[in-house]
Design an enzyme around this catalytic site. Structure first.
Site, PDB file in Angstrom:
ATOM      1  N   HIS A  21      61.597 -36.384 -20.527  1.00 20.15           N
ATOM      2  CA  HIS A  21      60.707 -36.829 -19.362  1.00 20.15           C
ATOM      3  C   HIS A  21      60.491 -35.601 -18.733  1.00 20.15           C
ATOM      4  O   HIS A  21      59.800 -35.654 -17.309  1.00 20.15           O
ATOM      5  CB  HIS A  21      60.887 -38.112 -18.539  1.00 20.15           C
ATOM      6  CG  HIS A  21      61.382 -39.124 -19.370  1.00 20.15           C
ATOM      7  ND1 HIS A  21      60.644 -40.177 -19.827  1.00 20.15           N
ATOM      8  CD2 HIS A  21      62.475 -39.616 -19.915  1.00 20.15           C
ATOM      9  CE1 HIS A  21      61.590 -41.088 -20.398  1.00 20.15           C
ATOM     10  NE2 HIS A  21      62.505 -40.747 -20.462  1.00 20.15           N
ATOM     11  N   SER A  26      46.441 -11.054 -12.042  1.00 18.65           N
ATOM     12  CA  SER A  26      45.221 -11.991 -11.281  1.00 18.65           C
ATOM     13  C   SER A  26      44.180 -10.883 -10.843  1.00 18.65           C
ATOM     14  O   SER A  26      44.643  -9.815 -10.323  1.00 18.65           O
ATOM     15  CB  SER A  26      45.486 -12.968 -10.419  1.00 18.65           C
ATOM     16  OG  SER A  26      44.460 -13.309  -9.751  1.00 18.65           O
ATOM     17  N   LYS A  52      50.509 -12.366  -9.118  1.00 14.38           N
ATOM     18  CA  LYS A  52      50.593 -13.104 -10.459  1.00 14.38           C
ATOM     19  C   LYS A  52      50.921 -12.361 -11.790  1.00 14.38           C
ATOM     20  O   LYS A  52      50.658 -11.305 -11.912  1.00 14.38           O
ATOM     21  CB  LYS A  52      49.175 -13.789 -10.409  1.00 14.38           C
ATOM     22  CG  LYS A  52      48.926 -14.525  -9.624  1.00 14.38           C
ATOM     23  CD  LYS A  52      49.516 -15.946  -9.531  1.00 14.38           C
ATOM     24  CE  LYS A  52      48.917 -17.054 -10.701  1.00 14.38           C
ATOM     25  NZ  LYS A  52      47.730 -17.437 -10.343  1.00 14.38           N
ATOM     26  N   GLU A  71      49.562 -19.544 -22.914  1.00 13.25           N
ATOM     27  CA  GLU A  71      48.392 -20.636 -22.743  1.00 13.25           C
ATOM     28  C   GLU A  71      47.463 -20.646 -23.909  1.00 13.25           C
ATOM     29  O   GLU A  71      47.083 -21.844 -24.191  1.00 13.25           O
ATOM     30  CB  GLU A  71      47.877 -20.372 -21.540  1.00 13.25           C
ATOM     31  CG  GLU A  71      48.763 -20.356 -20.121  1.00 13.25           C
ATOM     32  CD  GLU A  71      47.944 -19.830 -19.236  1.00 13.25           C
ATOM     33  OE1 GLU A  71      48.195 -18.443 -18.797  1.00 13.25           O
ATOM     34  OE2 GLU A  71      47.118 -20.354 -18.308  1.00 13.25           O
TER      35      GLU A  71
END
Ligand code: ARG
Length: 466
Positions: free
Chosen positions: A163, A284, A290, A297
């Site tokens: 979980h 970024s 970043k 992704e």
């Protein structure tokens, strides 16, 4: 070859005189995408031509001219010299019409006892077979990358999750090997599908077979097929080989997307378990701090494309009456796109795994929160104190509550605290409350104990020739 222009229609001819022909050619032509299997198309033609000669169906001199001409057509396409023209619809007609320009009349004999229906079925099978072999090689590389990292981290502790909640301590090597197993099943599915699909449709002709005395075993051998397909109707209709490839690729893509999701989570500042290499991250444009795990992704997202391809093909085929229908021309683009996508995703996954920096310290620190050894305490109560597991679970729950109230881990409770929960608890319980001991104790077959993981790593290294 020319394309017929429709005569002007009384209702819309005034406005659309040229329209229908142009639109028809746009919807009908497949050359933009099926040129991708020109090599397979030419290989099929070579095998067919040699067989026609061997069986005395066409003269040997014509056969020789055809084979020579096909070499030239192939060379021209290789070198980007072929002019593609939607009026010639597809790759089959392009190859044949160029052959005719080069060798003249004998070119017309190549299509004896053949139809574009068995031709396209053969070409596509050969292309998918090549794609399967490429994918298998890439998946082997991914397994090697995972096993290499597993070998470095046989003893590296990390929290195991259910979980996405901290569950029990495991080793990072064990976690990497879980993916090696998934990929092994993907490869096994690939092998199964390849074995089933390796049959030759060529010689089924349009749908019913032919009156010419073909030798379909000969063309099968030449093209590396195990043998001819047994039913001519099935031979020109079947596309389940492409569905199986896409199904297998879809399952593989879901595995890759789970790995990608873990890389995204692990590389976040909150986890910090891994640092993705510069090669697979991007910055970024506004936030200087970043490092985005873009490649991971995209692997996560591209699973959708592969699964979409399976859906597109399956839906195009469902309810299609035997045998060939033009609907089946829609089989190619989903397969090509899915093949490009899955190959890219597998290679990028291997690259990310090999390149990432593993932060063993952060993983170890993460095992200190979440009461990961609660199960070990319950097991100890069963083993040492003879409690039924359900009672031990209850006692352990009270110990967790106590530790949580004090804001500490189970191992930091005093013996007095523990005895307040259950009077039989003795000092040797602390041995099982440490995460190292917990992991070391999980020696059941397939378990996370470093000794077991080391064995599994060694077995995979042998298997993969590392
Ligand atoms: N371009 C066609 C396809 O991909 C080739 C087969 C054409 N056959 C036919 N009967 N029109 O399906």
């Amino acid at each position: 070859m020319t394309i017929e222009k429709p005569s002007a229609n009384a209702l819309w001819g005034g406005r659309f005189e040229q329209g229908p022909a142009a639109l028809m050619s746009r919807i009908n032509a497949s050359i933009d995408f099926d040129k991708r299997f020109y090599r397979q198309d030419i290989a099929g033609s070579r095998a067919h031509c040699s067989m026609l000669v061997a069986k005395g169906i066409i003269p040997a001199a014509d056969g020789a001219a055809i084979l020579k001409g096909l070499d030239q057509v192939e060379r021209e396409i290789d070198e980007g010299k072929m002019v593609f023209d939607p009026a010639l619809e597809d790759i089959h007609m392009h190859v044949e019409s160029r052959l005719k320009e080069i060798i003249g009349e004998p070119a017309g004999r190549l299509h004896t006892a053949r139809s574009r229906n068995d031709q396209v079925a053969t070409d596509f099978r050969l292309w998918v077979r090549d794609a399967m072999d490429r994918l298998d090689g890439l998946l082997a590389d991914l397994q090697k990358a995972l096993v290499t990292r597993a070998a470095e981290h046989v003893e590296t502790l990390m929290p195991g999750f259910t979980h996405l909640q901290a569950a029990q301590p495991v080793t990072f090597g064990h976690h990497m090997l879980a993916y090696v197993e998934m990929v092994a099943r993907d490869r096994s599915r690939l092998r199964d599908a390849r074995k089933r699909m390796n049959e030759n449709p060529l010689g089924a002709a349009a749908l019913a077979g032919t009156s010419f005395p073909l030798d379909r075993h000969m063309t099968s051998k030449a093209l590396g097929f195990d043998g001819p397909m047994r039913n001519s109707l099935d031979a020109v209709s079947a596309r389940d080989f492409a569905q199986e490839y896409l199904a297998m690729a879809s399952i593989c893509a879901t595995h890759l997307s789970r790995l990608a999701e873990e890389l995204v989570i692990w590389s976040s500042a909150q986890f910090g378990f891994v640092r993705m290499s510069d090669a697979f991250s991007s910055g970024s444009s506004i936030m200087p701090q970043k490092r985005n795990p873009d490649a991971a992704e995209l692997v996560r997202a591209k699973a959708g494309r592969v699964i979409g391809a399976f859906n597109a093909l399956t839906i195009a085929l469902k309810g299609l009456a035997l045998t060939y229908g033009k609907d089946m021309q829609e089989d190619k683009e989903p397969v090509f796109d899915a093949a490009d996508t899955i190959e890219l995703c597998v290679a990028a996954s291997a690259g990310m795994i090999l390149d990432m920096t593993v932060n063993a310290g952060a993983m170890r620190r993460a095992t200190e929160v979440g009461f990961l050894t609660a199960t070990d305490l319950a097991d100890w109560l069963v083993r040492e104190k003879g409690l039924p597991f359900r009672d031990a679970h209850h006692v352990t729950g009270r110990a967790v509550k106590l530790a949580e109230g004090q804001g500490i881990g189970l191992e930091a409770l005093t013996l007095a605290d523990l005895q307040a929960v259950h009077p039989g608890i003795t000092g040797d319980v602390f041995a099982v409350l440490g995460v190292e001991n917990s992991v070391r104790s999980r020696t059941s077959f397939g378990g996370t104990a470093p000794a077991r993981v080391a064995e599994a790593v060694a077995a995979w290294q042998r298997e993969l020739g590392l």
